[in-house]
Structure formats: C-alpha cells, structure tokens
Design a protein around this motif. Structure first.
Motif, PDB file in Angstrom:
ATOM      1  N   ILE A  38       0.834  -1.206   0.000  1.00  0.00           N
ATOM      2  CA  ILE A  38       0.000   0.000   0.000  1.00  0.00           C
ATOM      3  C   ILE A  38       0.870   1.257   0.000  1.00  0.00           C
ATOM      4  N   LEU A  39       1.844   1.306   0.914  1.00  0.00           N
ATOM      5  CA  LEU A  39       2.667   2.509   1.062  1.00  0.00           C
ATOM      6  C   LEU A  39       3.521   2.777  -0.166  1.00  0.00           C
ATOM      7  N   ASN A  40       4.197   1.731  -0.666  1.00  0.00           N
ATOM      8  CA  ASN A  40       5.085   1.933  -1.815  1.00  0.00           C
ATOM      9  C   ASN A  40       4.309   2.096  -3.112  1.00  0.00           C
ATOM     10  N   GLY A  41       3.142   1.456  -3.202  1.00  0.00           N
ATOM     11  CA  GLY A  41       2.311   1.687  -4.369  1.00  0.00           C
ATOM     12  C   GLY A  41       1.861   3.134  -4.446  1.00  0.00           C
ATOM     13  N   PHE A  42       1.490   3.683  -3.302  1.00  0.00           N
ATOM     14  CA  PHE A  42       1.085   5.090  -3.244  1.00  0.00           C
ATOM     15  C   PHE A  42       2.274   6.005  -3.525  1.00  0.00           C
ATOM     16  N   ALA A  43       3.454   5.662  -2.946  1.00  0.00           N
ATOM     17  CA  ALA A  43       4.651   6.474  -3.168  1.00  0.00           C
ATOM     18  C   ALA A  43       5.057   6.467  -4.634  1.00  0.00           C
ATOM     19  N   ALA A  44       5.016   5.290  -5.270  1.00  0.00           N
ATOM     20  CA  ALA A  44       5.372   5.198  -6.683  1.00  0.00           C
ATOM     21  C   ALA A  44       4.383   5.985  -7.536  1.00  0.00           C
ATOM     22  N   TRP A  45       3.093   5.888  -7.192  1.00  0.00           N
ATOM     23  CA  TRP A  45       2.072   6.601  -7.946  1.00  0.00           C
ATOM     24  C   TRP A  45       2.284   8.112  -7.884  1.00  0.00           C
ATOM     25  N   ILE A  46       2.722   8.607  -6.727  1.00  0.00           N
ATOM     26  CA  ILE A  46       2.977  10.047  -6.588  1.00  0.00           C
ATOM     27  C   ILE A  46       4.284  10.443  -7.253  1.00  0.00           C
ATOM     28  N   PHE A  47       5.357   9.720  -6.930  1.00  0.00           N
ATOM     29  CA  PHE A  47       6.688  10.126  -7.387  1.00  0.00           C
ATOM     30  C   PHE A  47       6.812  10.107  -8.913  1.00  0.00           C
ATOM     31  N   PHE A  48       6.263   9.107  -9.542  1.00  0.00           N
ATOM     32  CA  PHE A  48       6.468   8.979 -10.976  1.00  0.00           C
ATOM     33  C   PHE A  48       5.474   9.787 -11.790  1.00  0.00           C
ATOM     34  N   ARG A  49       4.741  10.662 -11.110  1.00  0.00           N
ATOM     35  CA  ARG A  49       3.908  11.659 -11.780  1.00  0.00           C
ATOM     36  C   ARG A  49       4.523  13.055 -11.683  1.00  0.00           C
ATOM     37  N   VAL A  50       5.667  13.165 -11.011  1.00  0.00           N
ATOM     38  CA  VAL A  50       6.339  14.457 -10.871  1.00  0.00           C
ATOM     39  C   VAL A  50       7.659  14.414 -11.628  1.00  0.00           C
ATOM     40  N   PRO A  51       8.131  15.551 -12.136  1.00  0.00           N
ATOM     41  CA  PRO A  51       9.385  15.585 -12.901  1.00  0.00           C
ATOM     42  C   PRO A  51      10.606  15.451 -11.988  1.00  0.00           C
ATOM     43  N   ASN A  52      11.730  15.108 -12.598  1.00  0.00           N
ATOM     44  CA  ASN A  52      13.001  15.043 -11.867  1.00  0.00           C
ATOM     45  C   ASN A  52      13.542  16.455 -11.679  1.00  0.00           C
ATOM     46  N   SER A  53      12.992  17.158 -10.703  1.00  0.00           N
ATOM     47  CA  SER A  53      13.328  18.567 -10.507  1.00  0.00           C
ATOM     48  C   SER A  53      14.629  18.762  -9.736  1.00  0.00           C
ATOM     49  N   SER A  54      15.128  17.722  -9.092  1.00  0.00           N
ATOM     50  CA  SER A  54      16.357  17.837  -8.309  1.00  0.00           C
ATOM     51  C   SER A  54      17.022  16.477  -8.213  1.00  0.00           C
ATOM     52  N   VAL A  55      18.290  16.499  -7.790  1.00  0.00           N
ATOM     53  CA  VAL A  55      19.029  15.250  -7.594  1.00  0.00           C
ATOM     54  C   VAL A  55      18.361  14.414  -6.502  1.00  0.00           C
ATOM     55  N   LEU A  56      17.849  15.080  -5.470  1.00  0.00           N
ATOM     56  CA  LEU A  56      17.191  14.366  -4.378  1.00  0.00           C
ATOM     57  C   LEU A  56      16.000  13.562  -4.886  1.00  0.00           C
ATOM     58  N   VAL A  57      15.195  14.152  -5.753  1.00  0.00           N
ATOM     59  CA  VAL A  57      14.036  13.439  -6.302  1.00  0.00           C
ATOM     60  C   VAL A  57      14.488  12.230  -7.111  1.00  0.00           C
ATOM     61  N   VAL A  58      15.576  12.379  -7.862  1.00  0.00           N
ATOM     62  CA  VAL A  58      16.118  11.258  -8.649  1.00  0.00           C
ATOM     63  C   VAL A  58      16.492  10.100  -7.730  1.00  0.00           C
ATOM     64  N   TYR A  59      17.199  10.393  -6.640  1.00  0.00           N
ATOM     65  CA  TYR A  59      17.625   9.333  -5.719  1.00  0.00           C
ATOM     66  C   TYR A  59      16.430   8.692  -5.006  1.00  0.00           C
ATOM     67  N   LEU A  60      15.460   9.520  -4.610  1.00  0.00           N
ATOM     68  CA  LEU A  60      14.288   8.986  -3.925  1.00  0.00           C
ATOM     69  C   LEU A  60      13.469   8.093  -4.852  1.00  0.00           C
ATOM     70  N   LYS A  61      13.350   8.474  -6.117  1.00  0.00           N
ATOM     71  CA  LYS A  61      12.642   7.627  -7.081  1.00  0.00           C
ATOM     72  C   LYS A  61      13.329   6.275  -7.225  1.00  0.00           C
ATOM     73  N   ASN A  62      14.648   6.279  -7.261  1.00  0.00           N
ATOM     74  CA  ASN A  62      15.385   5.024  -7.371  1.00  0.00           C
ATOM     75  C   ASN A  62      15.246   4.180  -6.111  1.00  0.00           C
ATOM     76  N   MET A  63      15.124   4.836  -4.956  1.00  0.00           N
ATOM     77  CA  MET A  63      14.843   4.087  -3.729  1.00  0.00           C
ATOM     78  C   MET A  63      13.483   3.407  -3.789  1.00  0.00           C
ATOM     79  N   VAL A  64      12.504   4.092  -4.389  1.00  0.00           N
ATOM     80  CA  VAL A  64      11.184   3.486  -4.550  1.00  0.00           C
ATOM     81  C   VAL A  64      11.279   2.233  -5.424  1.00  0.00           C
ATOM     82  N   VAL A  65      12.033   2.323  -6.516  1.00  0.00           N
ATOM     83  CA  VAL A  65      12.219   1.169  -7.405  1.00  0.00           C
ATOM     84  C   VAL A  65      12.867   0.011  -6.652  1.00  0.00           C
TER      85      VAL A  65
END
Length: 323
Positions: A38-65
């Motif tokens: 539930i938590l990671n499905g929701f996190a993936a749904w949110i994160f992968f709808r936003v652009p890679n606006s910073s290095v932090l977002v890039v790393y967090l997206k990869n953590m979700v993967v």
C-alpha cells in the motif's frame, strides 16, 4: 570442500530451522508485505507523476524502485518457508528471488548514502562552485545508473552460478557450483563493504549537517536556520531508518559468517540472523517516512491527493443526502 561435503553440511544445517523461522516469521513477512504494498504503491504513484526537478528526487525515485523490487521477493519467500511449491519453488527462491532481495537491499543502502551526500553538499557546502555541479540532475541520473550497474554486475553471478542438480534435502549453497560458492563469498564481502562505507558516509554527513545547523542557529538565532533545521530532521529520519533496519543485521552477520559450517552456536546465530534480516526487510515500510520528510514535492503531491479525496467524499455525501 567438494560439493558432496557441502551437501552433507547443508543437510545438517537445515535442522537448525525452528517453529519461529518457519511459522512465525512468515506471518510477519505477510503483514509487512501488505503494508509495504500500500505505502510503496502510493509512493510510486505520486513520485512517478512528478518531474526530476532535483538530484534528491532522482535518488528517492530510485529508492522506490529498489523497495518495490525488494517487496516482490517477499511472497516467494513466505510460500517457500511455509512449505508450498515444493523443490521447484525453493530452487526459484535460491536462484532468483533471494538474489533480487539482496540486490535491492544493498542498492537501497547505496542510495541512502547518496541522499546523505546530496544533503551534505546542499547544506554544508552550498557555496562551493565545484560541488554545485554534483547537484545537477544529469549527474544524479548518472550516479544512480552507475549504482544499479555495479550492484547488478556483482549480484548476477550468484544467480547464474546456482546451477547444480537438486538434492532431496539442501540449502541454497548446495545448489551452487564450486565457482558459485567462491563468488558468493566475494559478493558477501563486497556487500558488507558497501554497507560499512555507506554507514561511515551517512554518519559523516549527518554529523557535519548537525554541527553546521547548530552553529548557524547560534549565529543567527532562529530565522535563518529554519530551513537547515528542517533538513537536519529529515536526514535524521534517514539515519534512524538506517540504524533500525540495517545495522543489527550487519553486526550479526560477522559472527554468523564465521560460523557458516554449523558449529555449536549456529542455531542461536541463525535465529538472530533471521530476526535481523526481517528488520532489514522492514525497510520497505519505513522508507515512505523518508520520502515524506525529505521531499517537498512528495509532501505537496500527497496533500493535494488527500485534499482531492476529501473533496470527492464530501461531494458524494452531499449528493447522497439530496436523494
């Protein structure tokens, strides 16, 4: 040691499994599997709808993967531990899903260290023009790709070299060729090295940020240091998750590795190892806390989605009451 002796040792070692490891732990894995889905499905749904606006977002997206891949291995482990699927399922766990579990875990650890380093550069070294290049999104994407490539190269042979015929009673080591057992030892030491390098790096970054924020607070009292103190709290959440999930396992791993060949302490060490490994698996439930505290984009998107849900609920209630 030849394969015949390894199989004999492994057969003896399988007797060290207990009711706790075969019946209780699978239930706990089922619980965190549901919560993490539930938590990671929701996190993936949110994160992968936003652009890679910073290095932090890039790393967090990869953590979700990494978390999603790690989560994928839990049902297979649970089914195998509960005795479903027979030898074929055990073979699949040994050859594929166990390797994917450790690949995802140590890749996630690598991204935790990269996030800590990014926060360090952002807060402590923000005035350095050279280090500012490391804050570029393209650099972050390159480092993320490098982390995945390195970990895959080290872990993939563990799957390829698990290629022996299936004995009636066995552990995963009995399925490895002689080269596979040697590569297993090499990859274990490499992964432990990744952990301790990440541990030292995270501790250095957190200590430096804490000192920087403290001195900044003392110098300008409150106003100018609010952003720094928020960053300090967010990276503190990462440090807490890191200590809860990964430090106990790697402390336990040292005596357990030295006792691989079933000495008199093997039973107790095996139980402790399984408990601390469960704490590592719990990481997939705690990482969403890091996403919420660290990423302003994630928080805003989450609040927007929750607000939208509340508005829809109120509208549906109003329409129902008008009927």
């Amino acid at each position: 040691m030849d394969s015949r002796n390894v199989t004999v040792v492994d057969r003896n070692c399988t007797n060290f499994n207990s009711v706790f490891t075969r019946q209780v732990l699978p239930v706990f894995y089922c619980i965190i599997c549901v919560c993490a889905f539930i938590l990671n499905g929701f996190a993936a749904w949110i994160f992968f709808r936003v652009p890679n606006s910073s290095v932090l977002v890039v790393y967090l997206k990869n953590m979700v993967v990494a978390d999603v891949l790690m989560l994928f291995t839990y049902p297979w482990r649970v089914a195998s531990d509960l005795g479903y699927g027979g030898l074929k399922l055990k073979l699949m766990v040994c050859r594929y899903t166990a390797v994917l579990f450790y690949l995802s875990m140590y890749t996630g650890i690598a991204f935790m260290s990269l996030i800590s380093l990014e926060r360090y550069f952002k807060i402590v070294c923000s005035t350095s023009s050279v280090l500012s290049h490391l804050q570029r999104v393209t650099v972050g994407k390159g480092l993320a790709l490098l982390a995945w490539i390195v970990m895959i190269i080290w872990m993939l042979p563990n799957s390829i070299l698990t290629n022996q015929s299936i004995p009636e009673n066995y552990s995963c080591m009995a399925l490895k060729s002689s080269l596979g057992r040697r590569w297993h030892d090499i990859s274990v030491h490499f992964n432990v090295g990744v952990f301790w390098v990440a541990f030292l790096l995270i501790m250095f970054c957190y200590t430096s940020i804490a000192c920087h924020v403290y001195h900044s607070y003392r110098r300008v009292q409150q106003d100018s240091s609010k952003a720094g103190r928020r960053s300090n709290r967010s990276i503190f959440s990462l440090l807490v998750v890191f200590f809860i999930c990964f430090v106990p396992y790697h402390i336990c791993r040292v005596p357990f590795t030295l006792s691989e060949h079933c000495n008199t302490n093997y039973f107790n060490l095996f139980q402790i190892k399984e408990v601390t490994l469960f704490l590592s698996a719990l990481n997939v439930c705690l990482d969403p806390v890091i996403y919420f505290l660290m990423s302003r984009t994630f928080r805003k998107s989450l609040m927007h989605k929750l607000a939208s849900v509340n508005v829809k609920n109120r509208k549906s209630e109003q329409s129902s009451s008008n009927l």
